[in-house]
Design a protein around this motif. Structure first.
Motif, PDB file in Angstrom:
ATOM      1  N   ILE A  36     -36.188 -13.388  81.949  1.00  0.00           N
ATOM      2  CA  ILE A  36     -36.214 -13.518  80.484  1.00  0.00           C
ATOM      3  C   ILE A  36     -35.316 -12.532  79.758  1.00  0.00           C
ATOM      4  O   ILE A  36     -35.137 -12.657  78.556  1.00  0.00           O
ATOM      5  CB  ILE A  36     -37.647 -13.377  79.926  1.00  0.00           C
ATOM      6  CG1 ILE A  36     -38.204 -11.966  80.166  1.00  0.00           C
ATOM      7  CG2 ILE A  36     -38.547 -14.461  80.475  1.00  0.00           C
ATOM      8  CD1 ILE A  36     -39.484 -11.662  79.430  1.00  0.00           C
ATOM      9  N   ASP A 112     -42.071 -11.571  69.181  1.00  0.00           N
ATOM     10  CA  ASP A 112     -40.872 -12.108  69.811  1.00  0.00           C
ATOM     11  C   ASP A 112     -41.082 -12.416  71.292  1.00  0.00           C
ATOM     12  O   ASP A 112     -40.349 -13.206  71.877  1.00  0.00           O
ATOM     13  CB  ASP A 112     -39.728 -11.104  69.657  1.00  0.00           C
ATOM     14  CG  ASP A 112     -39.506 -10.762  68.195  1.00  0.00           C
ATOM     15  OD1 ASP A 112     -39.055 -11.646  67.459  1.00  0.00           O
ATOM     16  OD2 ASP A 112     -39.824  -9.622  67.789  1.00  0.00           O
ATOM     17  N   GLU A 141     -37.411 -17.235  67.687  1.00  0.00           N
ATOM     18  CA  GLU A 141     -36.777 -17.056  69.000  1.00  0.00           C
ATOM     19  C   GLU A 141     -37.779 -16.616  70.067  1.00  0.00           C
ATOM     20  O   GLU A 141     -37.388 -16.044  71.080  1.00  0.00           O
ATOM     21  CB  GLU A 141     -35.655 -16.010  68.897  1.00  0.00           C
ATOM     22  CG  GLU A 141     -34.598 -16.334  67.874  1.00  0.00           C
ATOM     23  CD  GLU A 141     -33.798 -17.569  68.224  1.00  0.00           C
ATOM     24  OE1 GLU A 141     -33.440 -17.734  69.405  1.00  0.00           O
ATOM     25  OE2 GLU A 141     -33.538 -18.376  67.311  1.00  0.00           O
ATOM     26  N   MET A 143     -40.370 -16.033  73.102  1.00  0.00           N
ATOM     27  CA  MET A 143     -40.566 -16.429  74.495  1.00  0.00           C
ATOM     28  C   MET A 143     -42.024 -16.140  74.826  1.00  0.00           C
ATOM     29  O   MET A 143     -42.503 -15.023  74.596  1.00  0.00           O
ATOM     30  CB  MET A 143     -39.665 -15.631  75.444  1.00  0.00           C
ATOM     31  CG  MET A 143     -38.245 -16.108  75.470  1.00  0.00           C
ATOM     32  SD  MET A 143     -37.272 -15.273  76.758  1.00  0.00           S
ATOM     33  CE  MET A 143     -36.986 -13.708  75.977  1.00  0.00           C
ATOM     34  N   LEU A 161     -43.790 -25.674  71.359  1.00  0.00           N
ATOM     35  CA  LEU A 161     -43.072 -24.960  72.415  1.00  0.00           C
ATOM     36  C   LEU A 161     -42.924 -25.848  73.647  1.00  0.00           C
ATOM     37  O   LEU A 161     -43.810 -26.647  73.961  1.00  0.00           O
ATOM     38  CB  LEU A 161     -43.821 -23.685  72.805  1.00  0.00           C
ATOM     39  CG  LEU A 161     -44.089 -22.666  71.687  1.00  0.00           C
ATOM     40  CD1 LEU A 161     -44.881 -21.503  72.238  1.00  0.00           C
ATOM     41  CD2 LEU A 161     -42.797 -22.184  71.056  1.00  0.00           C
ATOM     42  N   TRP A 164     -39.113 -23.635  79.255  1.00  0.00           N
ATOM     43  CA  TRP A 164     -37.704 -23.276  79.398  1.00  0.00           C
ATOM     44  C   TRP A 164     -37.388 -22.974  80.857  1.00  0.00           C
ATOM     45  O   TRP A 164     -36.388 -23.436  81.404  1.00  0.00           O
ATOM     46  CB  TRP A 164     -37.413 -22.070  78.508  1.00  0.00           C
ATOM     47  CG  TRP A 164     -36.036 -21.497  78.633  1.00  0.00           C
ATOM     48  CD1 TRP A 164     -34.850 -22.165  78.540  1.00  0.00           C
ATOM     49  CD2 TRP A 164     -35.704 -20.128  78.859  1.00  0.00           C
ATOM     50  NE1 TRP A 164     -33.805 -21.278  78.690  1.00  0.00           N
ATOM     51  CE2 TRP A 164     -34.292 -20.033  78.881  1.00  0.00           C
ATOM     52  CE3 TRP A 164     -36.456 -18.970  79.016  1.00  0.00           C
ATOM     53  CZ2 TRP A 164     -33.630 -18.821  79.072  1.00  0.00           C
ATOM     54  CZ3 TRP A 164     -35.798 -17.771  79.206  1.00  0.00           C
ATOM     55  CH2 TRP A 164     -34.398 -17.706  79.233  1.00  0.00           C
ATOM     56  N   VAL A 176     -42.233 -20.010  81.351  1.00  0.00           N
ATOM     57  CA  VAL A 176     -41.749 -19.469  80.088  1.00  0.00           C
ATOM     58  C   VAL A 176     -41.558 -20.604  79.099  1.00  0.00           C
ATOM     59  O   VAL A 176     -40.824 -21.548  79.369  1.00  0.00           O
ATOM     60  CB  VAL A 176     -40.416 -18.702  80.265  1.00  0.00           C
ATOM     61  CG1 VAL A 176     -39.954 -18.103  78.942  1.00  0.00           C
ATOM     62  CG2 VAL A 176     -40.559 -17.611  81.330  1.00  0.00           C
ATOM     63  N   TYR A 177     -42.258 -20.489  77.964  1.00  0.00           N
ATOM     64  CA  TYR A 177     -42.133 -21.463  76.872  1.00  0.00           C
ATOM     65  C   TYR A 177     -41.274 -20.889  75.760  1.00  0.00           C
ATOM     66  O   TYR A 177     -41.354 -19.692  75.457  1.00  0.00           O
ATOM     67  CB  TYR A 177     -43.504 -21.795  76.282  1.00  0.00           C
ATOM     68  CG  TYR A 177     -44.378 -22.683  77.154  1.00  0.00           C
ATOM     69  CD1 TYR A 177     -44.318 -24.057  77.025  1.00  0.00           C
ATOM     70  CD2 TYR A 177     -45.248 -22.115  78.074  1.00  0.00           C
ATOM     71  CE1 TYR A 177     -45.127 -24.879  77.805  1.00  0.00           C
ATOM     72  CE2 TYR A 177     -46.044 -22.941  78.857  1.00  0.00           C
ATOM     73  CZ  TYR A 177     -45.982 -24.316  78.712  1.00  0.00           C
ATOM     74  OH  TYR A 177     -46.793 -25.118  79.493  1.00  0.00           O
ATOM     75  N   VAL A 178     -40.463 -21.736  75.131  1.00  0.00           N
ATOM     76  CA  VAL A 178     -39.666 -21.381  73.958  1.00  0.00           C
ATOM     77  C   VAL A 178     -39.733 -22.542  72.964  1.00  0.00           C
ATOM     78  O   VAL A 178     -40.169 -23.635  73.296  1.00  0.00           O
ATOM     79  CB  VAL A 178     -38.186 -21.079  74.319  1.00  0.00           C
ATOM     80  CG1 VAL A 178     -38.080 -19.864  75.244  1.00  0.00           C
ATOM     81  CG2 VAL A 178     -37.523 -22.291  74.949  1.00  0.00           C
ATOM     82  N   ARG A 179     -39.266 -22.283  71.737  1.00  0.00           N
ATOM     83  CA  ARG A 179     -39.213 -23.362  70.730  1.00  0.00           C
ATOM     84  C   ARG A 179     -38.086 -24.312  71.074  1.00  0.00           C
ATOM     85  O   ARG A 179     -37.056 -23.951  71.536  1.00  0.00           O
ATOM     86  CB  ARG A 179     -38.970 -22.784  69.333  1.00  0.00           C
ATOM     87  CG  ARG A 179     -40.172 -22.061  68.806  1.00  0.00           C
ATOM     88  CD  ARG A 179     -40.020 -21.829  67.297  1.00  0.00           C
ATOM     89  NE  ARG A 179     -40.962 -20.842  66.845  1.00  0.00           N
ATOM     90  CZ  ARG A 179     -42.228 -21.112  66.520  1.00  0.00           C
ATOM     91  NH1 ARG A 179     -42.696 -22.321  66.595  1.00  0.00           N
ATOM     92  NH2 ARG A 179     -43.024 -20.145  66.118  1.00  0.00           N
TER      93      ARG A 179
END
Length: 179
Positions: A36, A112, A141, A143, A161, A164, A176-179
């Protein structure tokens, strides 16, 4: 156990004896941050099931500005306090001595980086991510790093989300999740 890299790199971390917590090994912690980061230029961390505090202390060591650690177990809280003291930068850390469900409505964002390594992983992770999104606690942004048993299958999307990255390390799976 020790801090793997950054400002506190090489410093020892205390952990709880017994099976109440499952501290993330140095190897897996290093792999998570290589996945990450590995380094950050500021930002806020939320460690919702802090255990020994190793993950959030590692994040601050690698450049995050501050961390909020949530832990309900009194013995684990004592270990976290010792580990935070070892950094000699205690002002960067806030320990909330309560369970995640009590803490979530009291938090103010944005965060964040969110670290989730709960017991009974799948149900808690889905619920916690939904609560974090509903509470507007996540930056654009963000994570969200989820550590679970490798047999746990998390959904492709939770709230707004999506996955990723996902990788298995021994008996652990990191998602790992993100938008």
């Amino acid at each position: 156990m020790r801090i793997v890299s950054g400002n506190y790199g090489g410093r020892p971390l205390k952990t709880l004896e017994g099976k109440l917590t499952r501290p993330t090994s140095d190897k897996v912690r290093g792999a998570i941050f290589n996945m990450i980061g590995p380094y950050f230029d500021g930002g806020r961390v939320l460690d919702l099931f802090a255990g020994s505090g190793g993950l959030s202390i590692e994040a601050v060591s690698r450049g995050m500005s501050s961390a909020v650690l949530v832990e309900r177990d009194r013995k684990a809280q004592a270990i976290i306090k010792e580990n935070i003291a070892m950094t000699k930068e205690t002002e960067k850390f806030q320990l909330l001595e309560m369970d995640a469900n009590t803490a979530l409505p009291q938090l103010s964002g944005p965060f964040d980086l969110v670290l989730l390594d709960p017991p009974y992983a799948k149900e808690e992770i889905i619920k916690n991510i939904e609560q974090l999104c509903q509470g507007n606690l996540l930056s654009d942004e963000v994570m969200v790093v989820c550590e679970s048993d490798k047999s746990v299958d998390l959904p492709e999307e939770i709230a707004d989300l999506g996955i990723w990255k996902q990788k298995v390390y021994g008996i652990s799976k990191v998602t790992v999740y993100v938008r």
